[in-house]
Write an enzyme that holds these catalytic residues in place. Structure first.
Site, PDB file in Angstrom:
ATOM      1  N   ARG A  26      -3.518  -1.300  -6.576  1.00 27.89           N
ATOM      2  CA  ARG A  26      -2.768  -2.474  -6.345  1.00 27.89           C
ATOM      3  C   ARG A  26      -3.085  -3.384  -7.598  1.00 27.89           C
ATOM      4  O   ARG A  26      -4.176  -3.216  -8.156  1.00 27.89           O
ATOM      5  CB  ARG A  26      -2.876  -3.316  -5.094  1.00 27.89           C
ATOM      6  N   LYS A  54       0.883  -1.318  -0.008  1.00 30.14           N
ATOM      7  CA  LYS A  54       0.071  -0.119  -0.192  1.00 30.14           C
ATOM      8  C   LYS A  54       0.959   1.162   0.036  1.00 30.14           C
ATOM      9  O   LYS A  54       0.609   2.308  -0.934  1.00 30.14           O
ATOM     10  CB  LYS A  54      -0.990   0.068   1.278  1.00 30.14           C
ATOM     11  N   TYR A  63      11.811 -34.448 -19.511  1.00 33.15           N
ATOM     12  CA  TYR A  63       9.888 -34.140 -19.453  1.00 33.15           C
ATOM     13  C   TYR A  63       9.516 -34.493 -18.081  1.00 33.15           C
ATOM     14  O   TYR A  63      10.143 -34.918 -17.243  1.00 33.15           O
ATOM     15  CB  TYR A  63       9.314 -35.254 -20.431  1.00 33.15           C
ATOM     16  N   HIS A  93     -16.060  -8.660   1.029  1.00 30.27           N
ATOM     17  CA  HIS A  93     -15.104  -9.709   1.357  1.00 30.27           C
ATOM     18  C   HIS A  93     -15.081 -10.881   0.782  1.00 30.27           C
ATOM     19  O   HIS A  93     -14.080 -11.547   0.314  1.00 30.27           O
ATOM     20  CB  HIS A  93     -15.007  -9.471   3.188  1.00 30.27           C
ATOM     21  N   SER A 143      13.199 -42.526 -15.228  1.00 29.27           N
ATOM     22  CA  SER A 143      11.945 -41.732 -14.925  1.00 29.27           C
ATOM     23  C   SER A 143      12.189 -41.713 -13.320  1.00 29.27           C
ATOM     24  O   SER A 143      12.049 -42.970 -12.643  1.00 29.27           O
ATOM     25  CB  SER A 143      10.786 -42.350 -15.415  1.00 29.27           C
ATOM     26  N   GLY A 174      -5.552 -10.714   7.126  1.00 33.28           N
ATOM     27  CA  GLY A 174      -5.717 -10.863   8.570  1.00 33.28           C
ATOM     28  C   GLY A 174      -5.265  -9.411   9.369  1.00 33.28           C
ATOM     29  O   GLY A 174      -5.225  -9.477  10.506  1.00 33.28           O
ATOM     30  N   ARG A 228      -3.098   3.202   8.657  1.00 32.31           N
ATOM     31  CA  ARG A 228      -3.458   1.735   7.940  1.00 32.31           C
ATOM     32  C   ARG A 228      -2.385   1.024   7.984  1.00 32.31           C
ATOM     33  O   ARG A 228      -1.256   1.353   7.661  1.00 32.31           O
ATOM     34  CB  ARG A 228      -3.724   2.364   6.097  1.00 32.31           C
ATOM     35  N   CYS A 237       7.861 -38.854 -12.772  1.00 32.79           N
ATOM     36  CA  CYS A 237       6.577 -39.066 -12.903  1.00 32.79           C
ATOM     37  C   CYS A 237       5.931 -39.202 -11.601  1.00 32.79           C
ATOM     38  O   CYS A 237       4.703 -39.704 -11.410  1.00 32.79           O
ATOM     39  CB  CYS A 237       6.582 -40.673 -13.692  1.00 32.79           C
ATOM     40  N   MET A 271      -4.622  -5.563  10.836  1.00 33.92           N
ATOM     41  CA  MET A 271      -5.362  -4.590  11.561  1.00 33.92           C
ATOM     42  C   MET A 271      -6.048  -3.631  10.584  1.00 33.92           C
ATOM     43  O   MET A 271      -5.806  -3.326   9.319  1.00 33.92           O
ATOM     44  CB  MET A 271      -4.500  -3.516  12.306  1.00 33.92           C
TER      45      MET A 271
HETATM   46  P1  ADP Z   1      -7.713  -2.202   3.392  1.00 37.78           P
HETATM   47  O1  ADP Z   1      -6.312  -2.631   3.585  1.00 37.78           O
HETATM   48  O2  ADP Z   1      -8.793  -2.748   4.094  1.00 37.78           O
HETATM   49  O3  ADP Z   1      -7.734  -1.797   1.872  1.00 37.78           O
HETATM   50  P2  ADP Z   1      -7.422   0.692   3.535  1.00 37.78           P
HETATM   51  O4  ADP Z   1      -6.410   1.221   4.501  1.00 37.78           O
HETATM   52  O5  ADP Z   1      -7.090   0.658   2.255  1.00 37.78           O
HETATM   53  O6  ADP Z   1      -7.719  -0.606   4.226  1.00 37.78           O
HETATM   54  O7  ADP Z   1      -8.603   1.609   4.045  1.00 37.78           O
HETATM   55  C1  ADP Z   1      -9.813   1.311   4.113  1.00 37.78           C
HETATM   56  C2  ADP Z   1     -10.689   2.349   3.456  1.00 37.78           C
HETATM   57  O8  ADP Z   1     -10.353   3.408   4.395  1.00 37.78           O
HETATM   58  C3  ADP Z   1     -10.113   2.887   2.162  1.00 37.78           C
HETATM   59  O9  ADP Z   1     -10.514   2.247   0.979  1.00 37.78           O
HETATM   60  C4  ADP Z   1     -10.454   4.320   2.218  1.00 37.78           C
HETATM   61  O10 ADP Z   1     -11.952   4.413   1.722  1.00 37.78           O
HETATM   62  C5  ADP Z   1     -10.552   4.435   3.528  1.00 37.78           C
HETATM   63  N1  ADP Z   1      -9.406   5.475   4.004  1.00 37.78           N
HETATM   64  C6  ADP Z   1      -8.149   5.145   4.292  1.00 37.78           C
HETATM   65  N2  ADP Z   1      -7.373   6.245   4.424  1.00 37.78           N
HETATM   66  C7  ADP Z   1      -8.141   7.359   4.067  1.00 37.78           C
HETATM   67  C8  ADP Z   1      -8.041   8.882   4.190  1.00 37.78           C
HETATM   68  N3  ADP Z   1      -6.726   9.442   4.321  1.00 37.78           N
HETATM   69  N4  ADP Z   1      -8.851   9.473   3.883  1.00 37.78           N
HETATM   70  C9  ADP Z   1     -10.159   8.900   3.368  1.00 37.78           C
HETATM   71  N5  ADP Z   1     -10.535   7.745   3.596  1.00 37.78           N
HETATM   72  C10 ADP Z   1      -9.462   7.074   3.753  1.00 37.78           C
HETATM   73 MG    MG Z   2      -7.767  -0.632   0.873  1.00 39.04          MG
END
Ligand code: ADP
Ligand code: MG
Ligand code: MG
Length: 984
Positions: free
Chosen positions: A352, A26, A864, A468, A777, A105, A96, A844, A107
Site C-alpha cells: 500500500r 488490501k 485571495y 503500532h 473581504s 480499528g 483479513r 479573511c 478486526m
Molecule cells: P493488517 O491489516 O494488520 O496489516 P494483515 O491482514 O496484513 O493485517 O495481516 C497481518 C499479517 O498477517 C501480515 O503482515 C502477514 O504477516 C500475516 N498474514 C496474513 N495473511 C497471511 C497468509 N496468507 N500467509 C501468511 N501470513 C499471512
Molecule cells: Mg498488513
C-alpha cells in the site's frame, strides 16, 4: 447474478488497484500484485458491498454468497493442490479485513484457519515438522479465540506464560512440539470453560465465523472512533480477504517482515524494513522479539548487532529488492509492504502507499518528480497541506541544559515536553484541561488511539520503527520515541523507572522523536530550519497557484513571520489589538466615557500617534505588498473597565467620580455584544474614532512614502456593514481626513476603500454595496455566526451533540459551511462583481487557512485568501492544489496535444534538475521562524492552528476558543492488554 467475490492468484486476478472501493485497499492491491506477476498466495476478496448488504438486511448475507465463496475456495484448492479440511493435505487460510482506507480499528487478521485436531496431524506429517504444526495450531486457537470468539486475550497470555515458565524457557522459539501440543490442549479446555462449548473443529464453521467477525468489527467502537477521527463514512463498509497461508515459522530458512520502499521518516531513497527469522504474521510489529534490519545500512544506523536480511538471506533479499523497484515504478509512490519467506521462497502479502512524515512526503514527492515517475503537479498534489504543520514543530534547543534519561528509537520526529501519563483515557482528559502530556506505554494498540491523538508525544518501551506506536504517531504527526527498553513501566504504581530515576505520573519529561532521546523535565525548544524540499514544493505550488495568499497580522512579529512563509500581503490587520495594549487602554476608556465630541477627540488624540507608528511599521515590513487595515470592530462593551483598579485609574485620568463611571459602564454593558454596538456602528455614532484611525493610516503612508520614495496605498476596510448608506457615511468621513492630511503634509494620498462582508444582508445587497466598495473581504467567522444565528462563544455547549447526532458533520468555524455560508459568499461575489467588474474579493476568516474552504474559494473565483502566519504555507499549497483540480474543466475546453510519456519524462527530469538548482534561492523564504506567540495546539485536532480571530477583551478571551470537538467516546468494553492487535 451479482458478483460478491473476486479471486486472485497464479499470476492473475479479477480485481485491480482501481477497484479499491469495492475490494478494499488490501484486496485491490493483492489483486494488482497478482496481475503484476508477483508471488502472491492465491485467495479471494468478499466485497465491501457484502458488508453494506449485511447491515442493510438485518445482518443477512446475499443469497449467492455461499456458492461464490465455495467456488473461489475451490480455485485456491486447485492452485495449491490442497483441500480445505483435508486431513492429509490441508489447505489453511488467513482471514483479513480490509477497508477502502487502511483502518486500525478493524478486526485483527486470523491466521492458520482450517486447523483442527485432525488437520494439524496431517500438517505435521506432511511437513515432517510437528513443532511447526502445533505452533501454528496454538496461534490459530489464540487468534480465533480472541478475535472471533471474544474469549478475553489474557486467558491465552496466562496459559502461554505458564507453559513457558513450567518449561523454564523465555523465548517462543525454545518451545518444542510437545510443549505446543500441551498448550493447544490447555487452550481448548480453557475456551470450552469460557464459552460452554468446544472450540469449533469444522473448517467451514471457522471460516464463516471469521467472515462474520470481520463484518461485525466494522461497527465496533474502535472502528467507529477511528472513522470519526478520520472522517471515513460508515457506508463504505469493509471487504474480507481469504488467502492461502504461507509459513514464515517453518524453520531458520523462513521469515516474516515489513518494509518501506523508502525511508518513511526522512524520505531518503533507501530500502527500509525489519524482519524476523522463523516467525509468523504480526510477530515483527508485536515486539515479541527484537526485529532484525533488512539492510546492512539499516543495521549500521540502528547499531543493531543482529544480522540483516541482506546478510542472512542474500538471495531472497535480492528478490525483494527487485520487487521494491517494480512496485515503486508501478504505483509511482513509496510502498509499505509485508512479506513472508517460506523455506527460502518469497511471498508478498500486502502493499500500500506508505504513511510518511511530512518531511519525508516532501522529499519523496520532489525526488519522484526528479526521477520522472510523476510530474510536478502530481508532486504538489501528493502533499497533504495540513501535514505541513508538522514541519513547524519545534526541535530541542541545542544550547539548553538537558538531563538525559535514556534513548529509544527515533520513531516520529519532533520534540515534545509534557507531563507523564500511562493511560490513553487520562491523556485525553488532561489534554482536555489544556495540559501537555506525554503518553507512556509499554506498547500501544488501536485502543489507545484517542490518547495518542490527545498527547503531544508518545513514548513506548517495546516495539520497533514499524510498531503500532511508531506508525500511528507518524501518521498523526506526533513526536514518538519507541522501544526505549531501559525504561520499566509500572502501570499499577503509575511510575516509570530508568537507571534509578523514578518518574511519577504528572511529572514532566521531554522526548525527541528525531533522535530517540528521552529527557527529565521540560527542555526548551527552538523552531526548525525547513528543508530544501519544502521550498522546492512550495515553489512548484506557487507556479500552479492562481489565488494570492495573504496573512492576518497586526504585530510586526506576525507580519515578518508571515512574509518569511511567503505571504503576499496583509489581508486583515485588526486594529483593536493596538487598542488593548496596557499603555493605551486607559486612553481608550477615556474616549468611551467621554461626555461629548470634544472630550472624545482629546482622548483619541492620545492614541493616534501610537496607531500611526504601528501602521508605519507594518508598511515598512510589507514593503509595497498590499495591506488591508480594518477599522475598529469590537463592541465598546469589550473595552469597559472591570476591576476597581481599572475604575480608579480611569477616574484619575478623567476627573470623573467612581460612581459616575460605574453608572456609565453599566449603561454601556450589552446583553449581546456580538450583535451590539460594534463595527461601523461605532463610527455612525462616534465618527471621531474612524477619523482618528484614518488619520493615523494616512500619516503613516506619508511617513513611509517619504522614507522609501514609493507610494504606500493602503486598503481601508470597514467592518460589519449591512447597508450601503453605512459605507457611504464612512467613505465621506475618511475622504475628509485624507484631504486634511494631503493639505497638512503635501503628500499624495491614495487608498482603496472596501468592506468586510460578514452579515447576510451585506452578501445579499452586495450589488449596491459594491457601488461604494472597491473591495470585499468575506469575514467568514462572523458570517458563520450571523448565518447560523449562533454565537461562537456559547455554541460549544451544544455543538458536540449536533456532531454526535450528525446534524453537523464538521465544525463550521473550522471548515466553511459551503452549502449555507458558502452560498452567501458566492452570491456576494457575483453580485458585487456585476456592479464592479474589477472588484477585488478575498476571505479573511479562519477558513482562509483551511484547505477545504480554500478549494471552495478557488471555485468561487476569489482573488485571495488570508490566514494566520503559520498557515500561510498550508494555504499556498492548498490554493495550488485547488487550482490544479480546477484545471481539467479548463483543459477540456481547450485540448492540447499530450507529449509521449517518454519525452514527457525526459522533460521532467531536466526540469527537476533545474528545480534542484532553484531550491537555494526559494529556500530563503523559509528561514527558521523565531518565537510563536500565543500558539497553542488544540488537543483534539491533528492540525495546530492559531487561536481563532478574536475581539480580544480581557474577560472574553477565555471563552472565545473555537468550539471543542467532543471527546471520543470511551470504549465500553474492558480494555485489553496492549500486546495484541497490531494493525498496521
Ligand atoms: P493488517 O491489516 O494488520 O496489516 P494483515 O491482514 O496484513 O493485517 O495481516 C497481518 C499479517 O498477517 C501480515 O503482515 C502477514 O504477516 C500475516 N498474514 C496474513 N495473511 C497471511 C497468509 N496468507 N500467509 C501468511 N501470513 C499471512
Ligand atoms: Mg498488513
Ligand atoms: Mg468580523
Amino acid at each position: 447474478m451479482a458478483k460478491w467475490v473476486y479471486s486472485f492468484g497464479n499470476g492473475k486476478a479479477e480485481g485491480k488497484t482501481e477497484m479499491r472501493n469495492l475490494l478494499g485497499g488490501k484486496g485491490a492491491n493483492l489483486a494488482e500484485m497478482s496481475n503484476l506477476g508477483l508471488p502472491v498466495p492465491p485467495g479471494f476478496t468478499v466485497t465491501t458491498e457484502v458488508c453494506t448488504h449485511y447491515y442493510a438486511n438485518k445482518r443477512e448475507y446475499p443469497a449467492e454468497l455461499r456458492a461464490q465463496v465455495a467456488a473461489a475456495l475451490g480455485q485456491i484448492e486447485k492452485i495449491t493442490g490442497r483441500k480445505f479440511g483435508d486431513p492429509a493435505k490441508p489447505l489453511l487460510v488467513s482471514v483479513r479485513s480490509g477497508a477502502r482506507a487502511s483502518m486500525p480499528g478493524m478486526m485483527d487478521t486470523v491466521l492458520n484457519l482450517g486447523l483442527n485436531d485432525r488437520t494439524v496431524e496431517g500438517l505435521a506429517a506432511e511437513s515432517g515438522d510437528p513443532r511447526f504444526a502445533y505452533d501454528s495450531y496454538r496461534r490459530f486457537i489464540q487468534m480465533y479465540g480472541d478475535v472471533v470468539l471474544e474469549v478475553d486475550h489474557h486467558h491465552f497470555e496466562e496459559l502461554l506464560e505458564q507453559a513457558k515458565s513450567d518449561r523454564g524457557v523465555s523465548l517462543d522459539t525454545d518451545m518444542t512440539a510437545e510443549d505446543w501440543k500441551a498448550l493447544v490442549a490447555a487452550y481448548k479446555a480453557m475456551v470450552e470453560r469460557q464459552l460452554g462449548r468446544p472450540f469449533p473443529q469444522d473448517p467451514q464453521e471457522q471460516l464463516w465465523g471469521a467472515v462474520g467477525a470481520v463484518f461485525a468489527s466494522w461497527m465496533n467502537q474502535r472502528a467507529i472512533t477511528y472513522r470519526r477521527l478520520h472522517q471515513i463514512p460508515e457506508e463504505w463498509g469493509t471487504a474480507v480477504n481469504v488467502q492461502a497461508m504461507v509459513f514464515g515459522n517453518m524453520g531458520p530458512d523462513c521469515a516474516t517482515g515489513v518494509a518501506f520502499t523508502r525511508d518513511p521518516s526522512t524520505g531518503e531513497n533507501e530500502f527500509y524494513g525489519e524482519f524476523l527469522i522463523n516467525a509468523q504474521g504480526e510477530d515483527v510489529v508485536a515486539g515479541i522479539r527484537t526485529p532484525q534490519q533488512l539492510t546492512i545500512l539499516g543495521k549500521d544506523r540502528q547499531k543493531s548487532k543482529l544480522p540483516s536480511m541482506e546478510e542472512a538471506m542474500p538471495e531472497t533479499f535480492a528478490q525483494l529488492c527487485d520487487i521494491r523497484v517494480k512496485l515503486e515504478r508501478h504505483y509511482r509512490d513509496i510502498q509499505d509492504i509485508e512479506f513472508t519467506v517460506e523455506k527460502g521462497k518469497l511471498y508478498m502479502l500486502q502493499t500500500r502507499n506508505g504513511k510518511r512524515t511530512a518531511a519525508a512526503a516532501l522529499r519523496i514527492a520532489v525526488e519522484l518528480a526528479e526521477e520522472g515517475l510523476i510530474d510536478r503537479k502530481t508532486a504538489v498534489g501528493r502533499i497533504d497541506p495540513a501535514s505541513l504543520d508538522q514541519l513547524l514543530h519545534p526541535t530541542l534547543d541545542p544550547k539548553a541544559a538537558k538531563s538525559q534519561l535514556t534513548r529509544g528509537l527515533p520513531a516520529s520526529p519532533g520534540a515534545a515536553s509534557g507531563i507523564v501519563t500511562f493511560s490513553a483515557d487520562e491523556a485525553e482528559t488532561l489534554a482536555g484541561e489544556g495540559k501537555a502530556v506525554i503518553l507512556v506505554r509499554v506498547e500501544t494498540s488501536p485502543e489507545d488511539i484517542h490518547g495518542m491523538h490527545a498527547a503531544r508525544g508518545i513514548l513506548t518501551t517495546r516495539g520497533g520503527m514499524t510498531s503500532h506506536a511508531a506508525v500511528v504517531a507518524r501518521g498523526m504527526g506526533r513526536a514518538c520515541v519507541a522501544g526505549a527498553g531501559e525504561i520499566r513501566v509500572d502501570y499499577a504504581a503509575r511510575t516509570m523507572t530508568v537507571k534509578g530515576n523514578v518518574i511519577k505520573a504528572g511529572e514532566a519529561i521531554t522526548i525527541d522523536g528525531g533522535t530517540g532521546d528521552v529527557f527529565k523535565g521540560e527542555v526548551p525548544t527552538v523552531q526548525p530550519e525547513l528543508s530544501g524540499h519544502f521550498a522546492t514544493i512550495m515553489a512548484w505550488a506557487d507556479s500552479f497557484r492562481r489565488m494570492k495568499v495573504r496573512t492576518n497580522a497586526e504585530t510586526p512579529l506576525d507580519a515578518r513571520t508571515a512574509r518569511r512563509f511567503g505571504a503576499e500581503g496583509i489581508g486583515l490587520c485588526r486594529t483593536e489589538h493596538m487598542f488593548f495594549d496596557p499603555s493605551r487602554i486607559t486612553a481608550v476608556r477615556e474616549m468611551i466615557v467621554a461626555d461629548d465630541a470634544a472630550q472624545r477627540a482629546k482622548a483619541l488624540a492620545k492614541i493616534q500617534p501610537f496607531q500611526r507608528d504601528d501602521f508605519a511599521e507594518l508598511f515598512r515590513i510589507m514593503d509595497g505588498l498590499p495591506v488591508t487595515i480594518r477599522l475598529l470592530d469590537p463592541p465598546l462593551h469589550e473595552f469597559l473597565p472591570h476591576s476597581d483598579a481599572d475604575f480608579a485609574e480611569l477616574s484619575k485620568a478623567t476627573g470623573k467620580s467612581l460612581d459616575e463611571l460605574k453608572a456609565r459602564a453599566e449603561k454601556l454593558t450589552e446583553m449581546n455584544p456580538m450583535l451590539g454596538h460594534r463595527g461601523c456602528r461605532l463610527a455612525v455614532t462616534y465618527p471621531e474614532i474612524y477619523q482618528m484611525q484614518a488619520r493615523a493610516i494616512f500619516e503613516a503612508c506619508a511617513i513611509v512614502g517619504k522614507e522609501t520614495g514609493r507610494k504606500v496605498e493602503p486598503e481601508i476596510m470597514i467592518p460589519l456593514v449591512a447597508m450601503k448608506r453605512e459605507l457611504d457615511l464612512m467613505r465621506d468621513h475618511i475622504a475628509k481626513v485624507a484631504d486634511e492630511v494631503r493639505a497638512a503634509t503635501g503628500a499624495e494620498i491614495s487608498y482603496m476603500l472596501g468592506t468586510m462582508i460578514e452579515l447576510p444582508r451585506a452578501a445579499l445587497r452586495a450589488g449596491e454595496i459594491a457601488e461604494t466598495a472597491e473591495f470585499f473581504s468575506f469575514g467568514t467567522n462572523d458570517l458563520t455566526q450571523t448565518t447560523f444565528g449562533l454565537s461562537r462563544d456559547d455554541s460549544a455547549a451544544f455543538l458536540g451533540a449536533y456532531e454526535a447526532q450528525k446534524v453537523m458533520t464538521r465544525d463550521p468555524f473550522v471548515s466553511m459551511d459551503i452549502d449555507g455560508v458558502g452560498e452567501l459568499v458566492a452570491i456576494g461575489t457575483s453580485r458585487g462583481r456585476a456592479t464592479r467588474k474589477n472588484l477585488k474579493v478575498g476571505i479573511c476568516g479562519e477558513h482562509g487557512g483551511d484547505p477545504a474552504s480554500i478549494h471552495f474559494c478557488e471555485r468561487t473565483g476569489l482573488d485571495y485568501v488570508s490566514c494566520s502566519p503559520y498557515r500561510v504555507p498550508i494555504a499556498r499549497l492548498a490554493a495550488a492544489q485547488a487550482a490544479i483540480q480546477a484545471e481539467p474543466a479548463k483543459a477540456a475546453a481547450k485540448p492540447t496535444a499530450k507529449p509521449s510519456t517518454e519525452r514527457h519524462n525526459r522533460v521532467l527530469i531536466s526540469a527537476g534538475r533545474r528545480a534542484a538548482g532553484a531550491r537555494v534561492s526559494a529556500g530563503r523564504n523559509f528561514a527558521a521562524p523565531t518565537a510563536r506567540p500565543g500558539k497553542k495546539k488544540p488537543a483534539a485536532k491533528p492540525v495546530a492552528k492559531k487561536a481563532p480571530v478574536k475581539k480580544a477583551a480581557p474577560k472574553k478571551i477565555v471563552k472565545k476558543a473555537a468550539p471543542k470537538k467532543p471527546a471520543p467516546k470511551k470504549k465500553a468494553s474492558v480494555k485489553k492488554p496492549a500486546k495484541k492487535s497490531k494493525k498496521r
